[in-house]
Each structure stands twice: as structure tokens, then as C-alpha cells.
Scaffold this motif. Structure first.
Motif, PDB file in Angstrom:
ATOM      1  N   VAL A 199      -6.733  -2.660   5.472  1.00 51.15           N
ATOM      2  CA  VAL A 199      -6.020  -3.726   6.192  1.00 51.15           C
ATOM      3  C   VAL A 199      -5.795  -3.356   7.648  1.00 51.15           C
ATOM      4  O   VAL A 199      -5.875  -4.215   8.530  1.00 51.15           O
ATOM      5  CB  VAL A 199      -4.667  -4.118   5.546  1.00 51.15           C
ATOM      6  CG1 VAL A 199      -4.888  -4.918   4.297  1.00 51.15           C
ATOM      7  CG2 VAL A 199      -3.791  -2.947   5.294  1.00 51.15           C
ATOM      8  N   VAL A 200      -5.528  -2.067   7.910  1.00 53.09           N
ATOM      9  CA  VAL A 200      -5.311  -1.673   9.305  1.00 53.09           C
ATOM     10  C   VAL A 200      -6.608  -1.833  10.089  1.00 53.09           C
ATOM     11  O   VAL A 200      -6.623  -2.402  11.185  1.00 53.09           O
ATOM     12  CB  VAL A 200      -4.773  -0.224   9.376  1.00 53.09           C
ATOM     13  CG1 VAL A 200      -4.827   0.290  10.797  1.00 53.09           C
ATOM     14  CG2 VAL A 200      -3.361  -0.163   8.854  1.00 53.09           C
ATOM     15  N   TYR A 229      -4.570  11.257  -8.922  1.00 50.99           N
ATOM     16  CA  TYR A 229      -4.832  10.815  -7.561  1.00 50.99           C
ATOM     17  C   TYR A 229      -4.988   9.306  -7.462  1.00 50.99           C
ATOM     18  O   TYR A 229      -5.131   8.763  -6.378  1.00 50.99           O
ATOM     19  CB  TYR A 229      -6.102  11.479  -7.022  1.00 50.99           C
ATOM     20  CG  TYR A 229      -5.925  12.933  -6.657  1.00 50.99           C
ATOM     21  CD1 TYR A 229      -5.604  13.301  -5.355  1.00 50.99           C
ATOM     22  CD2 TYR A 229      -6.077  13.932  -7.602  1.00 50.99           C
ATOM     23  CE1 TYR A 229      -5.431  14.633  -5.017  1.00 50.99           C
ATOM     24  CE2 TYR A 229      -5.906  15.261  -7.266  1.00 50.99           C
ATOM     25  CZ  TYR A 229      -5.586  15.606  -5.977  1.00 50.99           C
ATOM     26  OH  TYR A 229      -5.410  16.911  -5.639  1.00 50.99           O
ATOM     27  N   ASN A 270      -3.144   6.509  -7.763  1.00 46.59           N
ATOM     28  CA  ASN A 270      -2.265   5.733  -6.893  1.00 46.59           C
ATOM     29  C   ASN A 270      -2.458   6.088  -5.431  1.00 46.59           C
ATOM     30  O   ASN A 270      -2.452   5.218  -4.569  1.00 46.59           O
ATOM     31  CB  ASN A 270      -0.800   5.976  -7.273  1.00 46.59           C
ATOM     32  CG  ASN A 270      -0.355   5.047  -8.363  1.00 46.59           C
ATOM     33  OD1 ASN A 270      -0.943   3.989  -8.530  1.00 46.59           O
ATOM     34  ND2 ASN A 270       0.659   5.438  -9.105  1.00 46.59           N
ATOM     35  N   THR A 271      -2.590   7.395  -5.165  1.00 50.32           N
ATOM     36  CA  THR A 271      -2.740   7.828  -3.782  1.00 50.32           C
ATOM     37  C   THR A 271      -3.988   7.212  -3.168  1.00 50.32           C
ATOM     38  O   THR A 271      -3.942   6.663  -2.062  1.00 50.32           O
ATOM     39  CB  THR A 271      -2.849   9.359  -3.724  1.00 50.32           C
ATOM     40  OG1 THR A 271      -1.890   9.907  -4.602  1.00 50.32           O
ATOM     41  CG2 THR A 271      -2.643   9.874  -2.334  1.00 50.32           C
ATOM     42  N   VAL A 282      -4.101  -7.725  -5.522  1.00 52.88           N
ATOM     43  CA  VAL A 282      -4.036  -7.969  -4.073  1.00 52.88           C
ATOM     44  C   VAL A 282      -4.953  -6.989  -3.359  1.00 52.88           C
ATOM     45  O   VAL A 282      -5.737  -7.370  -2.468  1.00 52.88           O
ATOM     46  CB  VAL A 282      -2.585  -7.809  -3.556  1.00 52.88           C
ATOM     47  CG1 VAL A 282      -2.553  -7.929  -2.052  1.00 52.88           C
ATOM     48  CG2 VAL A 282      -1.682  -8.835  -4.175  1.00 52.88           C
ATOM     49  N   MET A 341      -0.343  -5.828  -7.871  1.00 53.15           N
ATOM     50  CA  MET A 341      -0.596  -5.094  -6.638  1.00 53.15           C
ATOM     51  C   MET A 341      -2.070  -4.713  -6.537  1.00 53.15           C
ATOM     52  O   MET A 341      -2.675  -4.767  -5.490  1.00 53.15           O
ATOM     53  CB  MET A 341       0.267  -3.832  -6.607  1.00 53.15           C
ATOM     54  CG  MET A 341       1.739  -4.085  -6.783  1.00 53.15           C
ATOM     55  SD  MET A 341       2.368  -5.235  -5.554  1.00 53.15           S
ATOM     56  CE  MET A 341       4.105  -5.209  -5.919  1.00 53.15           C
ATOM     57  N   LYS A 342      -2.651  -4.319  -7.690  1.00 57.49           N
ATOM     58  CA  LYS A 342      -4.066  -3.937  -7.678  1.00 57.49           C
ATOM     59  C   LYS A 342      -4.947  -5.150  -7.416  1.00 57.49           C
ATOM     60  O   LYS A 342      -5.997  -5.029  -6.794  1.00 57.49           O
ATOM     61  CB  LYS A 342      -4.434  -3.275  -8.999  1.00 57.49           C
ATOM     62  CG  LYS A 342      -3.764  -1.923  -9.144  1.00 57.49           C
ATOM     63  CD  LYS A 342      -4.458  -1.047 -10.147  1.00 57.49           C
ATOM     64  CE  LYS A 342      -3.916   0.373 -10.013  1.00 57.49           C
ATOM     65  NZ  LYS A 342      -4.514   1.301 -10.939  1.00 57.49           N
ATOM     66  N   PHE A 394       2.163   2.276  -3.395  1.00 57.23           N
ATOM     67  CA  PHE A 394       1.161   3.031  -4.152  1.00 57.23           C
ATOM     68  C   PHE A 394       1.083   4.462  -3.629  1.00 57.23           C
ATOM     69  O   PHE A 394       1.133   5.427  -4.380  1.00 57.23           O
ATOM     70  CB  PHE A 394      -0.226   2.417  -3.969  1.00 57.23           C
ATOM     71  CG  PHE A 394      -0.531   1.286  -4.877  1.00 57.23           C
ATOM     72  CD1 PHE A 394      -0.637   1.503  -6.234  1.00 57.23           C
ATOM     73  CD2 PHE A 394      -0.741   0.014  -4.392  1.00 57.23           C
ATOM     74  CE1 PHE A 394      -0.937   0.462  -7.081  1.00 57.23           C
ATOM     75  CE2 PHE A 394      -1.030  -1.029  -5.226  1.00 57.23           C
ATOM     76  CZ  PHE A 394      -1.129  -0.807  -6.572  1.00 57.23           C
ATOM     77  N   GLY A 451       0.836  -1.196   0.000  1.00 58.06           N
ATOM     78  CA  GLY A 451       0.000   0.000   0.000  1.00 58.06           C
ATOM     79  C   GLY A 451       0.870   1.244   0.000  1.00 58.06           C
ATOM     80  O   GLY A 451       0.589   2.221  -0.699  1.00 58.06           O
ATOM     81  N   THR A 487      -5.652   4.554  -4.177  1.00 54.82           N
ATOM     82  CA  THR A 487      -5.502   3.103  -4.068  1.00 54.82           C
ATOM     83  C   THR A 487      -4.712   2.731  -2.822  1.00 54.82           C
ATOM     84  O   THR A 487      -5.132   1.880  -2.028  1.00 54.82           O
ATOM     85  CB  THR A 487      -4.778   2.555  -5.316  1.00 54.82           C
ATOM     86  OG1 THR A 487      -5.474   2.994  -6.471  1.00 54.82           O
ATOM     87  CG2 THR A 487      -4.741   1.053  -5.305  1.00 54.82           C
ATOM     88  N   GLY A 488      -3.555   3.389  -2.642  1.00 54.39           N
ATOM     89  CA  GLY A 488      -2.720   3.093  -1.487  1.00 54.39           C
ATOM     90  C   GLY A 488      -3.437   3.384  -0.193  1.00 54.39           C
ATOM     91  O   GLY A 488      -3.409   2.598   0.758  1.00 54.39           O
ATOM     92  N   LEU A 489      -4.116   4.543  -0.168  1.00 52.77           N
ATOM     93  CA  LEU A 489      -4.821   4.964   1.035  1.00 52.77           C
ATOM     94  C   LEU A 489      -5.898   3.948   1.398  1.00 52.77           C
ATOM     95  O   LEU A 489      -6.034   3.537   2.547  1.00 52.77           O
ATOM     96  CB  LEU A 489      -5.456   6.330   0.764  1.00 52.77           C
ATOM     97  CG  LEU A 489      -5.546   7.311   1.914  1.00 52.77           C
ATOM     98  CD1 LEU A 489      -4.161   7.548   2.501  1.00 52.77           C
ATOM     99  CD2 LEU A 489      -6.123   8.631   1.432  1.00 52.77           C
ATOM    100  N   LEU A 538      -6.107   0.778   0.463  1.00 53.39           N
ATOM    101  CA  LEU A 538      -5.510  -0.503   0.848  1.00 53.39           C
ATOM    102  C   LEU A 538      -5.060  -0.465   2.305  1.00 53.39           C
ATOM    103  O   LEU A 538      -5.406  -1.338   3.110  1.00 53.39           O
ATOM    104  CB  LEU A 538      -4.334  -0.803  -0.083  1.00 53.39           C
ATOM    105  CG  LEU A 538      -3.662  -2.152   0.055  1.00 53.39           C
ATOM    106  CD1 LEU A 538      -4.656  -3.241  -0.239  1.00 53.39           C
ATOM    107  CD2 LEU A 538      -2.492  -2.269  -0.888  1.00 53.39           C
ATOM    108  N   ILE A 539      -4.297   0.579   2.654  1.00 53.89           N
ATOM    109  CA  ILE A 539      -3.757   0.652   4.013  1.00 53.89           C
ATOM    110  C   ILE A 539      -4.888   0.782   5.024  1.00 53.89           C
ATOM    111  O   ILE A 539      -4.915   0.077   6.039  1.00 53.89           O
ATOM    112  CB  ILE A 539      -2.755   1.818   4.125  1.00 53.89           C
ATOM    113  CG1 ILE A 539      -1.507   1.498   3.305  1.00 53.89           C
ATOM    114  CG2 ILE A 539      -2.377   2.066   5.574  1.00 53.89           C
ATOM    115  CD1 ILE A 539      -0.429   2.523   3.381  1.00 53.89           C
TER     116      ILE A 539
END
Lengths: 333, 338
Positions: free
Chosen positions: B304-305, B291, B293-294, B248, B245-246, A129, A126, B296-298, B300-301
Motif C-alpha cells: 500500500v505504501v 512468520y 503474520n509478520t 482485504v 483482514m486477509k 498483523f 497491516g 502478511t503485515g509486511l 500489506l504495508i
């Protein structure tokens, strides 16, 4: 006597032999390869792999993994560029800002991994990304179009990658040596290093013996992020341009280097010297193949990926009980 | 057993709810988004990611991961695309593509299940090799000029706005879901991921199951590659780069636990729709796609958290309940004895 031979022929020695073999093969194929000027200048191309792998070793010894470091390289680079050009900051202050930002990114991921017990792989996935996305957003703050990159840095900044000791040894090599020394002292000669190992071997035991294991785990991610920032500064200075996608293809190389260096991906075992040697092996491979065998640089993922697979497969076969039985029978005969 | 089933259901339901709420919020900001054709486009566009996520779900069910699917997709797409371009019969081309998936899956399965190498590291190596092989195969050039019949098929509707591809994929997902939850062999995947040692002890062939999971993952990636070629119409050397990655992320958003043994392929399909809609949603909300990637990452994190915190909370609650019960039982027994 037998013991001394055994300790002499360890993994680091093997890597050194591979490195020498590479020199011999590449040198025989193309005389140009062995020219000190060419050889020493090649460090520029793979210095990022060397620097980052040193500290990703720490992460992997604790049993984690870090696949976000490559995206932090780009983030660092673009922060320097935007803060310097559009923010009007001193270039050194901008570099410092970039290091702080990288440390914060590492701390954020490390916090989630250590304190929320989320798998390191998912969080750094994550993170890769998120930080690549941040880099793109930061580059949009700039008046320059993203694809052009920001250039025109002052000479005082460029000189950190152009400087040569005694006129031959490039500053990258000096930096690599210094960082290897720091990492070595930190991991193998300090209390902190012992706790990193213990966390990797058995986190519960480490916790019960009074080590703040979560802080140790988080700190390793900060270290690897800061090392990525240093690599980002070096690359920006060398290329003279700051781009948001700098270093985006480093992940495979970094992980291969650390694994090749003898670090167990399950944690608890690894050495800085091994990683340093492995990074040189991979770096020389990436430099020598195109120069001596006319391999297109785009194909370089094949040998690196093959190397990674061969090493892990070889190690798995070597450590399996079946192999041990086989060799015992062999010895008896 | 019943509680596990309920929990799985709740996990899919929550991701479906997330999808509905997300679409509703975007619809409130820009009502054009809720037009039937726009909503259907979100689903139709997710077909490649759905296939990848369902394949990835197999790997994650058994508690492993496969990050080689992005390159696998690219390589299959390049091979199938160039075979079709050169006039080979479609059947032969598709069979070759799927064979690539099977071989990659067998290779990954051998490394991970037989040699017991950490899956991320092994498949990362495979990913590098396959990506390089795309360069070797195509010589760095794009695969273009695919037969028009092949590319036109991607937009062929089954009924009104639903494309044939998505309809087939959804039918397949539902079929797989039924196989995985209703048949004995289908349950092996979840069992191995939940507790490998336990599964081996009750006689489940754990190693074979793991290899099979990787083979499925490879096959789905190849099929995704064929559909990718059909939809996009040309294949660059970087096709599918980063898609793993996407996939997952789609699985995680769909409620599949990365520790293995929890989740369903339907969840993966829902997650894939959410993941592939992000860039479309950004456009409708008036943001630039930078935006992507940002976000997506946000996402995902955050997910999971939250998942980890909720799991820890529920584990803590169960432990407390157990201890309370034990204490109560002990007190009762003590009372009887006295």
C-alpha cells in the motif's frame, strides 16, 4: 435558562445517566455487584480498554483510526517477559524498553499514514498483523514455550497492579484518573490539542495556518501506541504472566468506546471526558452482565457490537435532515 | 477512458507477475515447490480466500469496506454444518447459508449506504454481533461429524489435480469479471466507487448499488463458509476469525485501490492465491509458520505504501504535464495575438 438546560443535558450527561442506570440495574439484580471490594476489583478486567481508548480518541479526532493498538499490548507484554527472563535485564528497564518499542511501532505506522498519505485503516490493519507477528517472533527468542507464557516476575513489578490506596482504591483506578487528567489537559487545554482538532476539521486549513499537520497526525499514533504499552505493562503485572497474544480481542471494545464517547469517526469532534465515561460504561457492562445475568463472557461481543451499531445508527438518524424536519413539524403542532 | 483501462490491466498484470516471481524464487530455493501437485495445491487451497476476496472486492470497489465477513463465514459454516449433520437436505442447508449472507449484506448495506455510517465502524459492530451469535448458536461447542459425502467432495478432482471447487470458483470469477466490465449495470460498482456524486448525477442509483455490493459481499462470505465447512470438516467458534483482514490484504495485493473505483475481481483472485500461499511458502523455505503474520503485515504495508507513493508520483506528473501544456498554449495564443 433554556441554554443552560441544553448545555447541561449533553452527551457526557447522557453517558453518566447510562452509567448510573447500569449500577442500579446490576445492583438490584445481584447485591454482590455493589460491594466496593468487588466493584473496585473489576477495574482490573477492563483497565486496558479505558487507557487505550483515551488516546485512540486523539487518533480519531484527526480523522484516522487505530486498530493496531490491541496487538501492541501483546507485543509489550512479551518484550517485558523476554527481556527480563532471557535478556537478564532489570524488569523496569525491560518495561521501558517495551514502551520505547511500542512508540517506535506507533511512529512507523504514523509515518506511513502522515507522510505517505496511505489510509490509516489499511496501515493499522497491516500493523496489527505485523506487530502480532513480531510478538510471536519475540516469544520464540525465549527458552519458555510460547503457550505457557513467562511468569515469576519480582514482587516489586507485581505490586504496581496490586497496590491499593487507603487499602481500597486500586492502583489501576488511580492510573486511569491520572491518564484521563493528562489526556484532558493535552487535548482540551493545550495548543497541541487545538491543533489536533483543527487537523481533524480541515487538514489543509491547519497546514496553511502554520501547523505541522503531518507531525501532529504521526504524534497521535505514537500516543496511542504508548498508551497500549502502558496497558500492556499493567496487564502483565496484574496477571503475572507475559504472553504474546494478550489483549488480542480488544479492538472492537476500543473502537466502540471511542465512538460511544461522542467522538466523530470522520474527525474533528470528540472529548476525553466522553471517552472516559464510555469506557466505564462498557467496562461495567462487561463486568456486570456475567456477574448478574450469568452471561457467558464469550458472548460479550454481542452487547458491545449491538451498542456500537445502536449508537452509530441513532446518531445517523438524529442528524439526518429528515429527522430535523419531522421534529420541527412536531414542535409547531 | 482508454488510459484507465490500461492502468487496470497493468495493475492485475503486476500482481500476476509478483505471483510468478514469488513462486520462481521459492522454486529456486526448494525445487520441490515447483512440482505440479504442489503448485496446484497452492491454487486449490486458496478457494476460501478467493471467494472472500472477490466478495470484499465488491465492497472495496464502491469505496467502502466490510470487516464482518470473517464472522459471517463462521456463522454460515456453523449453521450449514449443523443442518447437514442433523440430516436436513443439502439444498435447504445451502439456501439457509446463502440467506444468512443476504441478510447480513442487507443490514450492512442499510447502515453504510442508507444511513451513511463509516463502513469500518458499522461492519466492526456487525462482526462482533455475528461472532457472538456463533457462540450462542453452537453453545461454544465444535460442529463436528459432518456427513462424509459433504467433506469428501472438497478433494474431488475435476481434472488431474484441479478440484471441482476451485474450477467452479475460477469460472465464476471470470464470469463476474466479464459482467462487471462488459455490461452497463456491472460498471455501476466501479462508477459509484470512483465518483459517487458524479455517478448519482448521471442517473446511477448509487445507494442501491452500494447495498447490492454489500449483499454480494455477504453472499460470497456465506459460500466461502460452506466450502470452509466442507474442506475443514469441523467448525470451531473461532472459524474465520481474522479472515476479513486477509481478504482485504488479498484485494490490495491484487491491485484493487482502497479508495474505490479501481481494480478487478481477477486481481482479487490472484491476491488471494498469494495470501494463502504465504504459509505454504514459509514451510518450503524452511521457516516456521510463526512468520505468517509478520510476512502478511509486511507485505500489506509495503504494497500500500508503494502504491500510494506511485499514485502520488503519477498524479504529480500528470499535473506538471497539464500545466506545461497550458503554459505552452498560452504562449502560443499570445504569439498569435501579437
Amino acid at each position: 435558562m433554556k441554554k443552560s438546560i441544553k448545555s447541561f443535558f449533553n452527551w457526557d450527561m447522557f453517558l453518566l445517566c447510562v452509567l448510573i442506570l447500569e449500577f442500579v440495574i446490576f445492583g438490584m439484580k445481584n447485591q454482590k455487584f455493589l460491594m466496593p471490594r468487588v466493584l473496585l476489583a473489576s477495574v482490573n478486567d477492563f483497565i486496558a480498554i479505558c487507557i487505550i481508548s483515551l488516546f485512540v480518541t486523539f487518533v480519531m479526532i484527526t480523522g484516522g483510526i487505530d486498530i493496531q493498538a490491541a496487538s501492541i499490548v501483546g507485543l509489550t507484554s512479551i518484550i517485558i517477559g523476554v527481556a527480563w527472563q532471557d535478556g537478564g535485564m532489570n524488569v523496569w528497564a525491560a518495561a521501558l524498553l517495551a514502551v520505547v518499542a511500542a512508540a517506535l511501532c506507533g511512529a512507523l505506522s504514523g509515518f506511513f499514514i502522515a507522510y505517505c498519505n496511505v489510509q490509516a485503516m489499511v496501515i493499522t490493519l497491516g500493523g496489527s498483523f505485523l506487530y502480532a507477528g513480531f510478538a510471536l517472533l519475540v516469544s520464540n527468542l525465549s527458552a519458555t514455550e510460547a503457550y505457557k507464557g513467562i511468569s515469576g516476575f519480582p514482587d516489586s513489578f507485581k505490586v504496581i497492579s496490586k497496590f491499593k490506596l487507603f487499602g481500597v482504591i486500586p492502583s489501576q483506578l488511580i492510573l486511569f484518573a491520572v491518564l484521563t487528567l493528562i489526556a484532558y489537559l493535552l487535548l482540551h487545554k493545550s495548543k497541541y490539542g487545538r491543533s489536533v482538532f483543527l487537523v481533524g476539521i480541515n487538514q489543509k486549513a491547519a497546514e496553511y495556518s502554520g501547523i505541522n499537520t503531518r507531525l501532529v497526525i504521526m504524534s497521535t499514533y505514537i500516543l496511542s501506541a504508548v498508551s497500549a504499552a502502558i496497558a500492556g505493562i499493567m496487564l502483565t503485572s496484574y496477571l503475572g504472566t507475559s504472553k504474546s497474544d494478550l489483549g488480542s480481542n480488544l479492538t472492537l471494545n476500543i473502537i466502540t468506546t471511542v465512538v460511544l464517547g461522542g467522538t466523530l469517526s470522520t474527525g474533528g469532534k470528540g472529548s476525553v471526558i466522553g471517552t472516559a465515561l464510555a469506557s466505564l460504561v462498557i467496562g461495567i457492562l462487561r463486568f456486570g452482565l456475567p456477574l448478574c445475568f450469568k452471561v457467558n463472557t464469550q458472548y460479550l461481543d454481542v452487547p458491545v457490537g449491538l451498542l456500537l451499531i445502536v449508537v452509530v445508527v441513532g446518531r445517523a438518524i438524529a442528524s439526518s435532515p429528515k429527522t430535523a424536519v419531522f421534529f420541527k413539524r412536531f414542535q409547531k403542532n | 477512458m482508454n488510459t484507465i483501462k490500461k492502468l487496470t490491466k497493468a495493475r492485475e498484470a503486476s500482481s500476476l507477475l509478483f505471483l510468478v516471481v514469488l513462486f520462481a524464487i521459492v522454486g529456486c530455493i526448494n525445487s520441490d515447490f515447483l512440482a505440479p501437485s504442489s503448485i496446484m495445491a497452492c491454487f486449490n487451497d486458496s478457494v476460501v480466500f478467493t471467494l472472500l476476496a472477490v466478495g470484499m472486492a465488491f465492497a472495496i470497489f464502491i469505496g467502502e469496506i466490510d470487516v464482518s465477513i470473517g464472522s459471517n463465514l463462521g456463522f454460515s459454516a456453523a449453521v450449514v454444518g449443523s443442518m447437514l449433520r442433523d440430516g436436513h437436505s443439502p439444498v435447504l442447508a445451502f439456501a439457509t447459508g446463502i440467506l444468512i449472507g443476504v441478510l447480513v449484506g442487507l443490514f450492512n448495506g442499510w447502515g453504510v449506504a442508507v444511513l451513511k455510517i463509516p463502513s469500518l465502524i458499522f461492519t466492526l459492530g456487525t462482526n462482533g454481533i455475528l461472532r457472538g451469535m456463533i457462540f450462542l448458536y453452537t453453545g461454544g461447542a465444535w460442529v463436528e461429524n459432518l456427513p462424509p459425502a459433504f467433506t469428501a467432495y472438497s478433494s474431488k478432482p475435476l481434472v488431474s489435480n484441479l478440484t471441482v471447487y476451485y474450477a467452479v470458483v475460477i469460472a465464476a470469477v471470470i464470469g463476474i469479471h466479464i459482467l462487471l466490465t462488459r455490461t452497463k449495470k456491472g460498471k455501476y460498482f466501479i462508477a459509484v466507487g470512483d465518483n459517487e456524486g458524479g455517478a448519482t448525477l448521471v442517473g446511477i442509483p448509487a445507494v442501491q448499488t452500494k447495498v447490492l455490493a454489500y449483499v454480494f459481499c455477504g453472499i460470497f462470505a456465506s459460500i466461502a463458509g460452506i466450502i470452509y465447512a466442507s474442506r475443514i470438516g469441523f467448525i470451531t467458534v473461532l472459524a474465520g476469525n481474522g479472515y476479513e483482514m486477509k481478504a482485504v490484504a488479498a484485494c490490495v495485493i491484487g491491485g484493487i485501490s482502497l479508495t474505490g473505483g479501481l481494480g478487478s475481481v481477477i486481481g482479487a483472485a490472484i491476491g488471494a492465491v498469494i495470501m494463502s500461499s504465504v504459509s505454504r511458502i514459509l514451510v518450503f523455505m524452511g521457516f516456521s509458520s510463526d512468520y505468517d503474520n509478520t510476512i502478511t503485515g509486511l507485505m500489506l504495508i509495503t504494497i500500500v505504501v508503494l502504491d500510494a507513493l506511485l499514485q502520488r508520483h503519477s498524479a504529480e506528473r500528470i499535473r506538471r504535464e497539464r500545466l506545461t501544456n497550458r503554459a505552452a498554449n498560452a504562449a502560443q495564443k499570445g504569439g498569435e495575438q501579437a
